[in-house]
Motif scaffolding. Structure first.
Motif, PDB file in Angstrom:
ATOM      1  N   PHE A 226       0.778  -1.149  -0.139  1.00 16.86           N
ATOM      2  CA  PHE A 226      -0.192  -0.180   0.118  1.00 16.86           C
ATOM      3  C   PHE A 226       0.772   1.244   0.134  1.00 16.86           C
ATOM      4  O   PHE A 226       0.511   2.259  -0.735  1.00 16.86           O
ATOM      5  CB  PHE A 226      -0.773   0.113   1.187  1.00 16.86           C
ATOM      6  N   ILE A 227       2.022   1.387   0.892  1.00 18.18           N
ATOM      7  CA  ILE A 227       2.679   2.403   1.096  1.00 18.18           C
ATOM      8  C   ILE A 227       3.369   2.936  -0.152  1.00 18.18           C
ATOM      9  O   ILE A 227       3.366   3.930  -0.695  1.00 18.18           O
ATOM     10  CB  ILE A 227       3.547   2.517   2.297  1.00 18.18           C
ATOM     11  N   GLY A 228       4.149   1.977  -0.898  1.00 16.27           N
ATOM     12  CA  GLY A 228       4.590   2.117  -2.232  1.00 16.27           C
ATOM     13  C   GLY A 228       3.973   2.314  -3.287  1.00 16.27           C
ATOM     14  O   GLY A 228       4.384   3.025  -4.045  1.00 16.27           O
ATOM     15  N   LEU A 229       2.828   1.898  -3.292  1.00 18.99           N
ATOM     16  CA  LEU A 229       1.875   2.149  -4.394  1.00 18.99           C
ATOM     17  C   LEU A 229       1.310   3.537  -4.288  1.00 18.99           C
ATOM     18  O   LEU A 229       0.948   4.225  -5.317  1.00 18.99           O
ATOM     19  CB  LEU A 229       0.718   0.876  -4.668  1.00 18.99           C
ATOM     20  N   GLU A 230       0.754   4.013  -3.096  1.00 21.98           N
ATOM     21  CA  GLU A 230       0.226   5.271  -2.712  1.00 21.98           C
ATOM     22  C   GLU A 230       1.461   6.133  -3.282  1.00 21.98           C
ATOM     23  O   GLU A 230       0.918   7.318  -3.910  1.00 21.98           O
ATOM     24  CB  GLU A 230      -0.347   5.550  -1.268  1.00 21.98           C
ATOM     25  N   LEU A 231       2.466   5.949  -2.647  1.00 17.93           N
ATOM     26  CA  LEU A 231       3.625   6.825  -3.136  1.00 17.93           C
ATOM     27  C   LEU A 231       3.836   6.897  -4.525  1.00 17.93           C
ATOM     28  O   LEU A 231       4.155   8.133  -5.092  1.00 17.93           O
ATOM     29  CB  LEU A 231       4.905   6.553  -2.180  1.00 17.93           C
ATOM     30  N   ALA A 232       3.652   5.925  -5.208  1.00 18.01           N
ATOM     31  CA  ALA A 232       3.977   5.850  -6.882  1.00 18.01           C
ATOM     32  C   ALA A 232       2.686   6.886  -7.252  1.00 18.01           C
ATOM     33  O   ALA A 232       3.114   7.311  -8.146  1.00 18.01           O
ATOM     34  CB  ALA A 232       3.920   4.333  -7.576  1.00 18.01           C
ATOM     35  N   ALA A 233       1.873   6.600  -7.062  1.00 16.45           N
ATOM     36  CA  ALA A 233       0.464   7.521  -7.475  1.00 16.45           C
ATOM     37  C   ALA A 233       0.635   8.961  -7.321  1.00 16.45           C
ATOM     38  O   ALA A 233       0.675   9.800  -8.179  1.00 16.45           O
ATOM     39  CB  ALA A 233      -0.858   7.089  -7.003  1.00 16.45           C
ATOM     40  N   THR A 234       1.504   9.218  -6.093  1.00 14.41           N
ATOM     41  CA  THR A 234       1.645  10.632  -5.660  1.00 14.41           C
ATOM     42  C   THR A 234       2.579  11.293  -6.406  1.00 14.41           C
ATOM     43  O   THR A 234       2.721  12.491  -6.962  1.00 14.41           O
ATOM     44  CB  THR A 234       1.687  10.587  -3.983  1.00 14.41           C
ATOM     45  N   ALA A 235       3.756  10.473  -6.570  1.00 21.44           N
ATOM     46  CA  ALA A 235       5.045  10.609  -7.236  1.00 21.44           C
ATOM     47  C   ALA A 235       4.495  11.062  -8.638  1.00 21.44           C
ATOM     48  O   ALA A 235       5.109  11.904  -9.354  1.00 21.44           O
ATOM     49  CB  ALA A 235       5.938   9.651  -7.092  1.00 21.44           C
ATOM     50  N   ARG A 236       3.811  10.116  -9.545  1.00 22.36           N
ATOM     51  CA  ARG A 236       3.400  10.465 -11.001  1.00 22.36           C
ATOM     52  C   ARG A 236       2.764  11.682 -11.260  1.00 22.36           C
ATOM     53  O   ARG A 236       2.798  12.214 -11.987  1.00 22.36           O
ATOM     54  CB  ARG A 236       2.469   9.233 -11.149  1.00 22.36           C
ATOM     55  N   ALA A 237       1.902  11.991  -9.953  1.00 22.17           N
ATOM     56  CA  ALA A 237       1.190  13.414 -10.147  1.00 22.17           C
ATOM     57  C   ALA A 237       2.207  14.377 -10.148  1.00 22.17           C
ATOM     58  O   ALA A 237       1.691  15.545 -10.506  1.00 22.17           O
ATOM     59  CB  ALA A 237       0.060  13.363  -8.728  1.00 22.17           C
ATOM     60  N   THR A 238       3.354  14.518  -9.499  1.00 23.84           N
ATOM     61  CA  THR A 238       4.134  15.517  -9.650  1.00 23.84           C
ATOM     62  C   THR A 238       5.060  15.395 -10.934  1.00 23.84           C
ATOM     63  O   THR A 238       5.676  16.199 -11.005  1.00 23.84           O
ATOM     64  CB  THR A 238       5.259  15.296  -8.704  1.00 23.84           C
TER      65      THR A 238
END
Ligand code: FAD
Length: 397
Positions: free
Chosen positions: A144-156
């Motif tokens: 969960f943490i890795g994937l939520e971070l992946a989505a957030t990072a992509r948004a930047t």
């Protein structure tokens, strides 16, 4: 006057402190937290990443409720015989009853030394500082943490690679049928996903795969699980078993010491489990407060585990605990949603999960959660049929 001391001012500790007052405790309550910030919500740390903290309660609420909030100081030792806690700042306090709500910390294997991790507001700040268009972000772990971070990072606008040793994402607790939708959504967003790929080591700039290949990044984040904060309990002689061991009233092996939230393990429907879930921390905080005041019923804790995760426009919810070795059934929920569930050998509904845009699966999962709570027996083929009205089924259960 009876003094209650709570160690750990996170989701669970804060909830327990306010619940004690709501349930009528009129003695002293001291809530001690190692972090300096006003107790804040952790879930937004991996999702919003906009630098704003969401306090669990407003600053003045603690005073109003008569809760003595001591921040920026850890508890270094408990003396269960003398019933005292010893703070890192040299102060010691007596207790009549004690609650350990010490949570968990990000796990970091020695082979991943130098990687960023995410548990606290300052971790989030350090990660946020690395996210920018075209920076290369490597993430070890497809949970969960890795994937939520992946989505957030992509948004930047960052370029993101997720490396996961298991053959699929979200292997812990989420059925394949749901995890494959999550994976597809990440791929559509441009995240490079490498499942079934072991990592032999990583640094702050590199991930070296099990086959020897080395990938280079501008920052590497490890999302490889968490470790319960049990040292204080173990040093005090309390039983520890994948978390501080508690009974169905969240009492530890010392009758005056309770533990709840991410730091504890308890028996849920015959299996000892440790949850890492915002709602469980809240439910357990409220429940343990009642238990400390002797106000619980005889049945012990009954709340169904429930977890959610937001990634891109999708929200995923899981109620109950899936058995990875048993089959799941699918309920046709329409084109852009998916709902799956699992029954045991006696057709008792044990777990359900859903994914869809926004909160589109919330209502159905809420009903399924209630059915799980009631131990409802359902015919899987009937539940799979979309024409079955879930509300009606719940009324009948
Ligand atoms: C980035 C992130 C995103 C998340 N997203 C979700 C989500 O989407 N959905 C979901 O269901 N859950 C989510 N969670 C999980 C959820 O936030 C946790 O389950 C919940 O915070 C646990 O609460 P807790 O009070 O048990 O522990 P914590 O929140 O960890 O609080 C424990 C506190 O105790 C303090 N402490 C520890 N030892 C001592 C000591 N000796 N003395 C004093 N203080 C001490 C710690 O510093 C900490 O502040 C997320 C967690 C993280 C980290």
């Amino acid at each position: 006057m009876t003094e209650i001391v709570i160690i750990g001012a996170g989701e669970c500790g804060v909830r327990a402190a306010f619940s004690l007052r709501e349930y009528g405790h009129d003695g002293a309550i001291t809530l001690i937290g190692a972090e300096s910030a006003l107790p804040y919500e952790r879930p937004p740390l991996s999702k919003a990443m906009d630098g704003t903290e969401k306090p669990i309660r407003p600053a003045d609420a603690y005073d109003t409720a008569g809760i003595d909030l001591v921040l920026g100081t850890d508890v270094a030792r408990i003396d269960p015989e003398a019933r005292r806690v010893f703070l890192g700042n040299g102060v010691d306090l007596p207790y009549h009853m004690l609650l350990l709500a010490t949570g968990a910390r990000a796990r970091l294997f020695p082979s991943l030394r130098g990687c960023l991790t995410l548990r606290t507001d300052s971790d989030a700040e350090a990660i946020m500082a690395r996210l920018a268009p075209n920076t290369r972000i490597g993430i070890v772990g497809g949970g969960f943490i890795g994937l939520e971070l992946a989505a957030t990072a992509r948004a930047t606008g960052a370029k993101v690679t997720v490396v996961e040793a298991a053959p699929r994402l979200l292997a812990r607790g989420v059925p394949t049928e749901i995890a494959s939708i999550v994976e597809a959504r990440h791929r559509t967003a441009g995240v490079e996903i490498r499942t079934g790929t072991g990592v032999s080591s990583a640094t702050n700039r590199t991930i070296t795969l099990a086959d020897g290949e080395t990938l280079t990044f501008d920052a590497v984040i490890a999302g490889v699980g968490s470790v319960p904060n049990t040292e204080l309990a173990a040093d005090a002689g309390l039983a520890v078993e994948n978390g501080i061991r508690v009974d169905e009233w969240f009492r530890t092996s010392d009758q005056r010491i309770f533990a709840a939230g991410d730091c504890c393990s308890f028996v849920w429907r015959g299996t000892r489990v440790r949850l890492e879930s915002w709602k469980a921390a809240q439910d357990q905080g409220a429940f343990v407060a009642a238990a400390m005041l002797g106000r619980t019923n005889d049945g012990g804790y009954r709340h169904v585990p429930w977890f959610w995760s937001d990634q891109y426009d999708q929200s995923l919810q899981v109620a109950g605990l899936f058995d990875a070795d048993s089959p799941v059934q699918q309920r046709d929920a329409g084109q852009d949603k998916r709902i799956v569930f699992q029954c045991d050998a006696e057709n008792v509904l044990v777990a359900a999960a859903g994914i869809g845009p926004g909160n589109s699966v919330s209502k159905d999962i809420r009903i399924l959660e209630k059915l799980i709570e009631r131990g409802a027996r359902v015919d899987p083929s009937v539940l799979a049929d979309p024409s079955l009205n879930l509300k009606r089924l719940l009324r009948a259960a």
